[in-house]
Scaffold this active site. Structure first.
Site, short mmCIF file in Angstrom:
data_model
loop_
_atom_site.label_atom_id
_atom_site.label_comp_id
_atom_site.label_asym_id
_atom_site.label_seq_id
_atom_site.Cartn_x
_atom_site.Cartn_y
_atom_site.Cartn_z
N LYS A 13 0.83 -1.22 0.00
CA LYS A 13 0.00 0.00 0.00
C LYS A 13 0.85 1.26 0.00
O LYS A 13 0.62 2.17 -0.78
CB LYS A 13 -0.91 0.05 1.23
CG LYS A 13 -1.97 -1.02 1.29
CD LYS A 13 -2.92 -0.76 2.45
CE LYS A 13 -2.25 -0.62 3.78
NZ LYS A 13 -1.92 -1.84 4.50
N ARG A 88 -9.88 1.03 8.91
CA ARG A 88 -9.36 -0.29 9.24
C ARG A 88 -10.43 -1.14 9.93
O ARG A 88 -10.19 -2.31 10.18
CB ARG A 88 -8.18 -0.12 10.19
CG ARG A 88 -6.87 -0.71 9.69
CD ARG A 88 -5.84 -0.46 10.77
NE ARG A 88 -4.57 -1.06 10.52
CZ ARG A 88 -3.57 -0.48 9.88
NH1 ARG A 88 -3.72 0.72 9.36
NH2 ARG A 88 -2.42 -1.10 9.76
N ARG A 127 11.80 -5.88 4.05
CA ARG A 127 11.70 -4.44 4.37
C ARG A 127 12.61 -4.10 5.54
O ARG A 127 13.33 -3.10 5.51
CB ARG A 127 10.23 -4.11 4.68
CG ARG A 127 10.01 -2.66 5.10
CD ARG A 127 8.57 -2.26 4.94
NE ARG A 127 7.74 -2.61 6.10
CZ ARG A 127 6.42 -2.56 6.11
NH1 ARG A 127 5.77 -2.22 5.02
NH2 ARG A 127 5.73 -2.86 7.18
N ARG A 139 10.80 -0.05 12.42
CA ARG A 139 9.57 0.14 13.18
C ARG A 139 9.47 -0.87 14.32
O ARG A 139 9.80 -2.04 14.14
CB ARG A 139 8.37 -0.05 12.26
CG ARG A 139 8.00 1.19 11.49
CD ARG A 139 7.07 0.87 10.35
NE ARG A 139 5.87 0.14 10.77
CZ ARG A 139 4.84 -0.10 9.97
NH1 ARG A 139 4.87 0.34 8.73
NH2 ARG A 139 3.80 -0.76 10.40
N ARG A 150 -0.62 -8.35 13.73
CA ARG A 150 -1.18 -7.33 12.81
C ARG A 150 -2.01 -8.01 11.73
O ARG A 150 -3.07 -7.52 11.34
CB ARG A 150 -0.04 -6.51 12.17
CG ARG A 150 0.44 -5.39 13.10
CD ARG A 150 1.86 -4.96 12.78
NE ARG A 150 2.03 -4.45 11.43
CZ ARG A 150 3.21 -4.34 10.82
NH1 ARG A 150 4.31 -4.71 11.45
NH2 ARG A 150 3.29 -3.86 9.62
P1 ADP Z 1 0.78 -1.70 8.35
O1 ADP Z 1 2.06 -1.74 7.59
O2 ADP Z 1 0.66 -2.81 9.34
O3 ADP Z 1 -0.43 -1.57 7.51
P2 ADP Z 1 0.52 1.04 9.38
O4 ADP Z 1 1.76 1.85 9.22
O5 ADP Z 1 -0.62 1.38 8.49
O6 ADP Z 1 0.92 -0.48 9.31
O7 ADP Z 1 0.00 1.14 10.90
C1 ADP Z 1 0.83 0.79 11.98
C2 ADP Z 1 0.01 0.65 13.26
O8 ADP Z 1 -0.66 1.88 13.52
C3 ADP Z 1 -1.10 -0.38 13.20
O9 ADP Z 1 -0.65 -1.69 13.48
C4 ADP Z 1 -2.05 0.15 14.27
O10 ADP Z 1 -1.61 -0.12 15.55
C5 ADP Z 1 -1.96 1.66 14.08
N1 ADP Z 1 -2.98 2.15 13.10
C6 ADP Z 1 -2.75 2.70 11.89
N2 ADP Z 1 -3.89 3.02 11.28
C7 ADP Z 1 -4.87 2.67 12.13
C8 ADP Z 1 -6.29 2.74 12.07
N3 ADP Z 1 -6.93 3.23 11.00
N4 ADP Z 1 -6.99 2.28 13.13
C9 ADP Z 1 -6.38 1.78 14.21
N5 ADP Z 1 -5.06 1.68 14.33
C10 ADP Z 1 -4.29 2.11 13.31
#
Ligand code: ADP
Length: 292
Positions: A13, A88, A127, A139, A150
């Protein structure tokens, strides 16, 4: 262009979002990035989110909805945006629908990047290795154990959105197992198709608006000569022209079935025929003196 990118962690994404930003000049709104910034700055939101994120859980809906709502208000989001990592959960999607409705913003599409779960762990490991090689900080949630959590939260909380958006005819699925280039091309192809369909719809709507406007003018003119004969007809014409205005207003928006019908069948209120006759008559009138 207003898009949502949907897909599990590691589906690509972020990579595709950046490409879309460059191609369309729109902003990427990543809740993950925003939350990480909040954690780094140790804001009240960041302090709340920190542990949840590190353990692979989801930050409460009201927090992320608040963040997105504020972000959409900023001027750079006016040209268009890609939501990455939001919504999400179904409640987040519902809250987003409400927000967009209030702000009178239309979502163009939800692009789902579909991948086999078996490759995700490998992708995240790559990554991590690449980030380390570049000397970047890895991260806190990019570990195999947290990734498993996740993924589990993606399956239980986020995957239902596929059904949510497909029911609303917004979902477009792209095979995320192809190369980055291929995925980008496929997304481009889909977005051009949407663009072309929208252009077609809006030119149809514009034509419909013109027709409705013409009919309206005609109905007003036509109302005069019949006025002396029967007040009933005037009432009819007035009602018809009101209908015409309604059709025109509708036609200004993306063409809905109702608008199409309203435009296609203006004769129902006898307005189109009256207007047609009036126009023909007007032509004759203007032609005759020219001939003479
Ligand atoms: P990923 O690569 O897992 O998609 P993101 O960078 O989008 O990770 O998000 C990292 C973390 O931030 C998630 O695992 C969650 O804890 C939190 N997070 C991000 N976006 C949301 C959301 N829309 N609702 C709830 N938690 C979120």
């Amino acid at each position: 262009m207003r898009l949502i990118l949907l897909g599990p962690p590691g589906s690509g994404k972020g990579t595709q979002a950046q490409r879309l930003v460059q191609r369309y000049g729109i902003v990427q709104l990543s809740t993950g990035e925003m939350l990480r910034a909040a954690v780094a700055a140790q804001t009240p939101v960041g302090i709340k989110a920190q542990h949840i994120m590190a353990s692979g859980g989801l930050v409460p809906d009201e927090i992320v909805v608040g963040i997105i709502s504020d972000r959409l208000e900023q001027p750079d989001a006016a040209k268009g945006f890609i939501l990455d990592g939001f919504p999400r959960t179904v409640p987040q999607a519902e809250a987003l629908d409400e927000l967009l409705k209030k702000k009178q913003i239309k979502l163009d599409a939800v692009i789902e990047l579909r991948v086999n779960e078996s490759v995700l762990l490998q992708r995240v490991e790559t990554r991590i290795a690449e980030m380390r090689a570049r000397g970047e900080e890895v991260r806190a949630d990019d570990t195999p154990e947290v990734l498993t959590r996740r993924l589990a939260s993606y399956r239980s909380q986020t995957e239902p959105l596929i059904h949510y958006y497909s029911e609303r005819r917004k979902l477009l699925t792209v095979d995320g197992m192809m190369t980055i280039e291929h995925v980008t091309r496929e997304i481009d192809r889909i977005l051009s198709a949407i663009g072309a369909a929208e252009a077609k719809a809006s030119s149809k709507a514009a034509a419909a608006k013109r027709t409705a406007n013409r009919s309206n003018k005609g109905a007003k003119k036509a109302a005069k000569p019949v006025a002396g004969r029967a007040s009933k007809s005037v009432g009819k014409a007035a009602r018809a022209s009101k209908k015409g205005a309604k059709a025109a207003r509708k036609a200004g928006k993306p063409v809905s079935r109702g608008a199409k019908k309203a435009v296609r069948k203006p004769a129902a209120g006898s307005r189109a025929r009256v207007a047609g006759k009036t126009r023909k008559a007007a032509k004759k009138v203007t032609k005759r003196p020219a001939k003479a």
